[in-house]
Design a protein around this motif. Structure first.
Motif: not given
Length: 300
Positions: A178-197
Motif C-alpha cells: 500500500q506504500k507509494e514508494s519504498i527504500h531498498l533497505s526495507d526489503l532486507r528480510n524478504e525472500d527474493f526471486v531473481l534471475f540465476p547467478e
C-alpha cells in the motif's frame, strides 16, 4: 586455395563427419573428400585423422579451423557490404539482444524502423550478457542491445540510449504493497526471486542490495521476465525488475513500487565494434536508433 575448399573444410570440422557435411552442403561426398585432399596437399599437412567412421581435427587442423572461420566471416562481411553499398535499403541487419529487452525495446525499435525502411531485413540473436559482448568482439555480430551497458574498451563502442529505474515488484497481499514508494533497505528480510547467478540482472540486484547493507535471500529463480513476474504473483517472493518490464502492464496480483534512497537505475544502449566498419544498413539503423530515443527523451 579456394573459398569452396575452406567452406567444405569448416563444415567437416564442425560435424566431424564427411557424409553429413556433404548432405548439409548438398554436394557429393566424393567432391568434399577430393577438395579436402587438395587442400591438405597444398598445405603440406594432414588436417583430419579418422576415428572410426568419424573424422577429428589434427592439432594443426584446429589452428587452421580458427583462421578459416575468421577468413570466411571477413569475406562474407565484405560481400555483404558491397551488396549494401549498391543498395543499403535491401541489407540484412544482424543484431543481438538479451531477454530483458525482448518484450519492449526490440519490437518498439524494429517496428518503427521498418516503417521507414521496409525492405531492410533483420537476423535477431538472443543471448546472455557476456555472449553478446563477445559476439561483437569476435565478428559474430556488429550490433547488440544491452542493459546495463558495459564499460567502453578498445574493442567496443558504447552508446547510451536511455536510463531507466529499477522497481520492486511485490505480491499484492504484501504488507508494503500500500506504500507509494519504498527504500531498498526495507526489503532486507524478504525472500527474493531473481534471475540465476551469471545473469547480469542478478548481479545488478545483488550489488544494489549489498550497497545498502544486506545480501538478498534468493529463494527462487527464473530465466525470463514473465517467469519472475509469475513467481511474484504466486506469492513466492519479491523481485527487482527494470521499468521497461512493465510497459505493457503490471501483472495481476502484484504491485510495482518505486525505489528511493538510493535511486536504483540501469543504462540501456547499444554496442558496436571499434576495429571494423559497420555495413551501410547497420549505420542507417544505428543512426535511427539514436534519433528515435533522443526524441523519446525530449517528449518525456
Amino acid at each position: 586455395m579456394e573459398l569452396r575448399q575452406l567452406r567444405y573444410f569448416v563444415a567437416v570440422a564442425e560435424l566431424e563427419h564427411i557424409s553429413e557435411a556433404a548432405e548439409n552442403l548438398h554436394v557429393a561426398q566424393s567432391a568434399i573428400s577430393r577438395q579436402i585432399a587438395n587442400l591438405e596437399e597444398e598445405l603440406g599437412t594432414k588436417l583430419f585423422e579418422r576415428v572410426g567412421r568419424n573424422v577429428k581435427l589434427t592439432p594443426i587442423g584446429k589452428i587452421f579451423l580458427e583462421h578459416s572461420i575468421a577468413s570466411l566471416q571477413a569475406i562474407d562481411f565484405a560481400k555483404k557490404q558491397i551488396d549494401e553499398y549498391l543498395d543499403p535499403e535491401k541489407g540484412t541487419i544482424k543484431i543481438g539482444f538479451p531477454t530483458s529487452l525482448a518484450s519492449f525495446l526490440l519490437p518498439t525499435v524494429i517496428s518503427a524502423f521498418k516503417k521507414e525502411h521496409p525492405n531492410v531485413s533483420f537476423h535477431l540473436r538472443q543471448g546472455s550478457y557476456r555472449y553478446l559482448i563477445n559476439a561483437v568482439k569476435n565478428r559474430e555480430l556488429n550490433l547488440a542491445f544491452l542493459g546495463p551497458l558495459p564499460q567502453k574498451d578498445d574493442a567496443i563502442n558504447t552508446t547510451i540510449l536511455f536510463t531507466e529505474n529499477i522497481a520492486a515488484l511485490l505480491p499484492a497481499t504484501h504488507s508494503l504493497a500500500q506504500k507509494e514508494s519504498i527504500h531498498l533497505s526495507d526489503l532486507r528480510n524478504e525472500d527474493f526471486v531473481l534471475f540465476p547467478e551469471g545473469y547480469i540482472l542478478n548481479k545488478v540486484a545483488v550489488e544494489a542490495c549489498k550497497s545498502v547493507g544486506f545480501t538478498p535471500k534468493i529463494t527462487s529463480e527464473g530465466e525470463d521476465m514473465d517467469a519472475l513476474k509469475g513467481l511474484v504473483a504466486a506469492g513466492i517472493g519479491i523481485s527487482l525488475l527494470p521499468e521497461s518490464a512493465f510497459y505493457d502492464s503490471t501483472p495481476r496480483r502484484t504491485v510495482k513500487l518505486p525505489l528511493v534512497s538510493p535511486e536504483f537505475t540501469r543504462t540501456v544502449g547499444i554496442i558496436s565494434p571499434t576495429n571494423r566498419d559497420l555495413a551501410p544498413s547497420e549505420k542507417v539503423f544505428l543512426n535511427f536508433v539514436n534519433n528515435f530515443f533522443s526524441l523519446l527523451t525530449q517528449f518525456k
